[in-house]
Scaffold this motif. Sequence first.
Motif, mmCIF file in Angstrom:
data_model
loop_
_atom_site.group_PDB
_atom_site.id
_atom_site.type_symbol
_atom_site.label_atom_id
_atom_site.label_comp_id
_atom_site.label_asym_id
_atom_site.label_seq_id
_atom_site.Cartn_x
_atom_site.Cartn_y
_atom_site.Cartn_z
ATOM 1 N N GLU A 19 1.149 -1.221 -0.123
ATOM 2 C CA GLU A 19 -0.250 -0.063 0.248
ATOM 3 C C GLU A 19 0.733 1.074 0.390
ATOM 4 O OE1 GLU A 19 -3.827 0.557 -0.055
ATOM 5 O OE2 GLU A 19 -3.375 -2.015 -0.669
ATOM 6 N N PRO A 20 0.705 2.131 -0.928
ATOM 7 C CA PRO A 20 1.557 3.209 -0.633
ATOM 8 C C PRO A 20 1.567 3.974 1.042
ATOM 9 C CG PRO A 20 -0.775 3.812 -1.877
ATOM 10 C CD PRO A 20 -0.455 2.619 -1.385
ATOM 11 N N GLN A 21 2.194 4.780 0.710
ATOM 12 C CA GLN A 21 2.851 4.830 2.066
ATOM 13 C C GLN A 21 2.911 6.384 2.274
ATOM 14 O OE1 GLN A 21 2.989 2.886 5.262
ATOM 15 N NE2 GLN A 21 2.198 1.586 4.443
ATOM 16 N N ILE A 22 2.201 7.465 3.695
ATOM 17 C CA ILE A 22 2.522 8.820 3.611
ATOM 18 C C ILE A 22 3.661 9.258 4.354
ATOM 19 C CG2 ILE A 22 -0.197 8.892 4.262
ATOM 20 C CD1 ILE A 22 0.817 9.739 7.201
ATOM 21 N N SER A 23 4.491 10.021 4.003
ATOM 22 C CA SER A 23 5.676 10.745 4.120
ATOM 23 C C SER A 23 6.182 11.013 5.348
ATOM 24 C CB SER A 23 6.242 11.891 3.109
ATOM 25 O OG SER A 23 5.653 12.840 3.995
ATOM 26 N N ASP A 24 6.797 11.755 5.816
ATOM 27 C CA ASP A 24 6.893 12.032 6.991
ATOM 28 C C ASP A 24 7.062 13.261 7.684
ATOM 29 O OD1 ASP A 24 9.640 12.946 6.129
ATOM 30 O OD2 ASP A 24 10.819 11.627 6.890
ATOM 31 N N LEU A 25 6.347 13.844 6.683
ATOM 32 C CA LEU A 25 5.951 15.593 7.165
ATOM 33 C C LEU A 25 4.240 15.640 7.004
ATOM 34 C CD1 LEU A 25 7.910 17.023 3.852
ATOM 35 C CD2 LEU A 25 8.258 16.675 6.228
ATOM 36 N N VAL A 26 4.167 14.398 7.140
ATOM 37 C CA VAL A 26 2.810 14.431 7.809
ATOM 38 C C VAL A 26 2.048 13.434 9.349
ATOM 39 C CG1 VAL A 26 1.480 12.164 6.415
ATOM 40 C CG2 VAL A 26 0.208 14.115 6.725
ATOM 41 N N VAL A 27 0.938 14.048 10.095
ATOM 42 C CA VAL A 27 0.725 13.304 10.909
ATOM 43 C C VAL A 27 -0.710 13.077 11.306
ATOM 44 C CG1 VAL A 27 0.396 13.775 13.151
ATOM 45 C CG2 VAL A 27 2.739 14.704 12.500
ATOM 46 N N GLN A 28 -0.766 11.738 10.724
ATOM 47 C CA GLN A 28 -2.315 10.871 10.004
ATOM 48 C C GLN A 28 -3.046 10.539 11.433
ATOM 49 O OE1 GLN A 28 -3.087 7.970 7.581
ATOM 50 N NE2 GLN A 28 -4.866 8.732 6.937
ATOM 51 N N ILE A 183 5.787 23.844 3.283
ATOM 52 C CA ILE A 183 5.235 22.350 2.934
ATOM 53 C C ILE A 183 5.724 22.553 1.805
ATOM 54 C CG2 ILE A 183 3.170 23.393 4.266
ATOM 55 C CD1 ILE A 183 1.558 23.923 0.532
ATOM 56 N N ASP A 184 5.585 21.365 1.275
ATOM 57 C CA ASP A 184 6.234 20.588 0.076
ATOM 58 C C ASP A 184 5.236 20.189 -0.989
ATOM 59 O OD1 ASP A 184 8.714 19.774 -1.938
ATOM 60 O OD2 ASP A 184 7.337 18.146 -1.245
ATOM 61 N N ILE A 185 4.545 20.978 -2.409
ATOM 62 C CA ILE A 185 3.560 21.025 -3.250
ATOM 63 C C ILE A 185 3.699 19.687 -3.189
ATOM 64 C CG2 ILE A 185 2.227 21.355 -4.645
ATOM 65 C CD1 ILE A 185 4.189 24.114 -4.751
ATOM 66 N N THR A 186 4.406 19.136 -3.940
ATOM 67 C CA THR A 186 4.297 17.428 -4.306
ATOM 68 C C THR A 186 3.902 16.851 -3.475
ATOM 69 O OG1 THR A 186 6.356 17.999 -6.208
ATOM 70 C CG2 THR A 186 6.133 15.496 -5.814
ATOM 71 N N THR A 187 4.709 16.313 -2.223
ATOM 72 C CA THR A 187 4.310 16.158 -0.958
ATOM 73 C C THR A 187 3.149 15.519 -0.168
ATOM 74 O OG1 THR A 187 7.034 15.507 -0.834
ATOM 75 C CG2 THR A 187 5.518 15.372 1.348
ATOM 76 N N LEU A 188 2.923 16.950 -0.194
ATOM 77 C CA LEU A 188 1.364 17.339 -0.058
ATOM 78 C C LEU A 188 0.341 16.968 -0.586
ATOM 79 C CD1 LEU A 188 -0.220 20.249 1.781
ATOM 80 C CD2 LEU A 188 -1.885 19.381 0.457
ATOM 81 N N VAL A 189 0.290 16.840 -1.720
ATOM 82 C CA VAL A 189 -0.322 16.349 -3.060
ATOM 83 C C VAL A 189 -0.148 14.981 -2.975
ATOM 84 C CG1 VAL A 189 -1.394 16.187 -5.734
ATOM 85 C CG2 VAL A 189 -0.349 18.437 -4.986
ATOM 86 N N ARG A 190 0.463 14.542 -2.338
ATOM 87 C CA ARG A 190 0.292 12.678 -3.178
ATOM 88 C C ARG A 190 -0.140 12.216 -1.358
ATOM 89 N NH1 ARG A 190 3.682 9.193 -0.516
ATOM 90 N NH2 ARG A 190 3.907 7.521 -1.255
ATOM 91 N N ASP A 191 0.135 12.780 -0.657
ATOM 92 C CA ASP A 191 0.097 12.162 0.943
ATOM 93 C C ASP A 191 -1.833 12.668 1.056
ATOM 94 O OD1 ASP A 191 2.836 11.070 1.631
ATOM 95 O OD2 ASP A 191 2.765 13.616 3.263
ATOM 96 N N PHE A 192 -2.117 14.093 0.695
ATOM 97 C CA PHE A 192 -3.632 13.608 0.524
ATOM 98 C C PHE A 192 -4.280 12.913 0.087
ATOM 99 C CE2 PHE A 192 -7.495 15.402 -1.518
ATOM 100 C CZ PHE A 192 -8.020 15.588 -0.614
ATOM 101 N N LYS A 193 -3.652 12.745 -1.628
ATOM 102 C CA LYS A 193 -4.282 11.806 -1.921
ATOM 103 C C LYS A 193 -4.441 10.686 -1.455
ATOM 104 C CE LYS A 193 -3.626 13.895 -6.503
ATOM 105 N NZ LYS A 193 -3.331 13.766 -7.575
ATOM 106 N N ILE A 194 -4.066 10.086 -0.151
ATOM 107 C CA ILE A 194 -3.663 8.828 0.082
ATOM 108 C C ILE A 194 -4.525 9.028 1.300
ATOM 109 C CG2 ILE A 194 -1.717 7.149 1.224
ATOM 110 C CD1 ILE A 194 0.401 8.007 -0.074
ATOM 111 N N ILE A 195 -4.710 9.872 1.899
ATOM 112 C CA ILE A 195 -5.466 10.426 3.155
ATOM 113 C C ILE A 195 -6.926 10.438 2.701
ATOM 114 C CG2 ILE A 195 -6.007 11.099 4.506
ATOM 115 C CD1 ILE A 195 -2.760 12.210 5.220
#
Length: 197
Positions: A19-28, A183-195
């Motif tokens: 499963e795709p993993q969120i980055s360490d720049l997000v607290v879910q 914030i990092d745009i690419t990382t935020l968009v990727r993490d958002f889509k996973i969440i």
Amino acid sequence: MRSFLLISIMYLMLGCAEEPQISDLVVQYQNPKIIKPFALNDENGEITTEQSLHDQWTLLFLGYTSCPDICPMTLVKLSQVYQQLEKDYPISVWFVSVDPQRDTPAKRQAYINYFNHEFKALSGPHAQLFPFVRDIGLIYAINNSTEQEYYVDHSASVALINPRGELAAIFKAKYTANEIPLIDITTLVRDFKIIAI
């Protein structure tokens, strides 16, 4: 027989894919936190409550219009994030001013419109701001200066509220030596889509 075996192996490999993993720049938050009732004024002077968080994803950022760097730079990035997500997700961006003394509705409206006309710009008395900001996992500090010009300390992170009006995640700013935390745009968009799955 060989083709059946190959197809079976392919299905097994796909089934075992991680499963795709969120980055360490997000607290879910595995159990999203309900946002307590609040009432803030928007850029038109109208009351906005917790009900306005429902039926959309909301990216929420703290700041103030006199901020020299983090706020304008983050809002530019959030505008790019919004453009990348708006076609596929119901999404809203809220800029919450933690400097109500200087940031009138008219000033907030002019400020936010510079970045994106679709964004909301909210504020309110500190008695309402402090508990709201604490509730969404962010912080700010302001001194009782009588000077016209002063700085306000605030989080550089962005809170994510889910369509049920619950705190789902915090996107943390990227800290690099001698650089402004953003914030990092690419990382935020990727993490958002996973969440948001």
